[in-house]
Design an enzyme around this catalytic site. Structure first.
Site: not given
Length: 309
Positions: A224, A272
Site C-alpha cells: 500500500r 500497480h
C-alpha cells in the site's frame, strides 16, 4: 432463487458477469445476478469500494458484502455497513503477487540492473552472493506475505517475516511487535512491504525505520502506498541508505507526472501491476462464500473492522 447485486464500476460488469454466472452454475446455485436489484430484495452484494454504492442502509435483507478487492481500507470505516464483509483472497492474485515479488527480489539479489543497463559500456563483473547468503525481510504475513515468504525460502534465501501479532511460518524467522520490527529491519538487505493500510501501518517506513536497515538495502513496495513516508524514502535514496526502491503503489494513483519518484534515478515505478484480481478465480471465491451463506456455514476471509483488514 437468491438475488446477487453486482455493485462495481459499470465497466467491470463485462469482465465479471460471465465468470460469476459460470461459477454460480458450477456450484448449482440458482441466482438472479444483476447490476440493478431493488435494495430490499438483495441477498448478497458483490462489491468494489469505488462503486456508487456507499449507503448500505436500504439493504435490509443482505447477508454479506463480498469485496472484489484484497484491500478494504476504503470500506471498513463505513458506518452504514453492519453486515459481514469478506475481503478478496484470490489464488490468481496471490500467484501474481508471488511472481512479481520474486522477480524483483531476484533482480536486486543478482544486481541485474547493472548488467542490463550499463551506460558507460564498461565490462564490469560482479558476483552476487548465493541466495542462502542473502537476507530478505517481508513486512506482513497475511496470505500474500506468507506465500511470498515460502517461495523465497524455497529458493534458498534467509527469510524473516514480521507481523503486528505473532505468526508462525515453517522455515521463516517470524517476528512481531515493535521490538521485532527493529530486529527485522536490521537484517533487511531486501525489504518487501506487504502490510494492509491501517492507522497503525501508515508511514511505518519513515526516517527512523529506514535508518534501521543495513546501508545500501533495497526496498520493494507492492503493498500500500501510505506504508511509506515519501519524503523520508527520497532522502534515504539520496544518501544511499536505500540503494534502490521499486514501488508499485502510491498515495495518489495514477502517480502524478510531476511526482519526484518518476525522475529519481534510484526508483523504479510500476503502475500497480504486482497483483491483479483474476475474474475467473475471484468469481469462484465469491460464489464459495455465497454457497456458505446459503448453507449456514461461516464465511471465508471475514474482515475484522477493529483491525481494519
Amino acid at each position: 432463487m437468491i438475488n446477487v447485486l453486482f455493485a462495481a464500476r459499470p465497466e467491470r460488469w463485462d469482465t465479471y458477469e460471465q465468470p460469476l454466472r459460470n461459477a454460480l452454475n458450477a456450484a448449482g446455485i440458482e441466482a438472479n445476478l444483476s447490476q440493478d436489484i431493488s435494495p430490499e430484495d438483495v441477498d448478497y452484494i458483490v462489491y468494489a469500494p469505488n462503486s456508487d454504492l456507499q449507503d448500505f442502509t436500504p439493504y435490509t435483507r443482505a447477508r454479506a458484502v463480498l469485496n472484489l478487492w484484497a484491500g478494504v481500507e476504503q470500506i471498513t470505516g463505513n458506518q452504514t455497513l453492519t453486515i459481514p464483509l469478506a475481503r478478496m483472497v484470490d489464488p490468481g492474485l496471490t500467484k501474481g503477487m508471488v511472481e512479481w515479488v520474486t522477480g524483483h527480489v531476484m533482480r536486486y539479489h543478482l544486481g541485474m540492473d547493472a548488467h542490463i543497463v550499463n551506460p558507460s559500456n564498461s565490462w564490469t563483473v560482479t558476483t552476487p552472493p548465493l541466495a542462502e547468503e542473502r537476507r530478505v525481510v517481508i513486512l506482513g504475513l497475511g496470505a500474500l506475505g506468507t506465500a511470498c515468504a515460502e517461495t523465497l525460502l524455497g529458493l534458498g534465501f534467509q527469510v524473516t517475516g514480521w507481523s503486528r501479532s505473532a505468526k508462525s511460518v515453517e522455515g521463516v524467522n517470524c517476528l512481531h511487535g515493535d521490538a521485532g520490527l527493529a530486529l527485522a529491519l536490521a537484517e533487511a538487505e531486501i525489504l518487501v512491504t506487504l502490510l494492509p493500510d491501517t492507522a497503525s501501518t501508515t508511514n511505518i517506513m519513515n526516517a527512523e525505520t529506514l535508518a534501521q536497515m543495513p546501508h545500501g538495502a533495497f526496498l520493494i513496495n507492492p503493498g500500500r502506498g501510505p506504508l511509506i513516508e515519501d519524503t523520508a524514502l527520497l532522502a534515504a535514496l539520496d544518501t544511499g541508505q536505500i540503494a534502490h526502491a521499486t514501488l508499485d503503489v502510491f498515495r495518489t494513483e495514477p502517480l502524478p507526472q510531476n511526482d519526484p519518484y518518476w525522475a529519481h534515478p534510484q526508483v523504479t515505478v510500476t503502475p500497480h501491476i504486482a497483483a491483479e484480481t483474476r475474474a475467473s478465480t475471484a468469481s469462484q471465491v465469491i460464489v464459495e462464500n455465497i454457497r456458505r451463506g446459503e448453507a449456514g456455514e461461516p464465511f471465508l476471509n471475514l474482515v475484522d473492522r477493529a483491525l481494519g483488514y
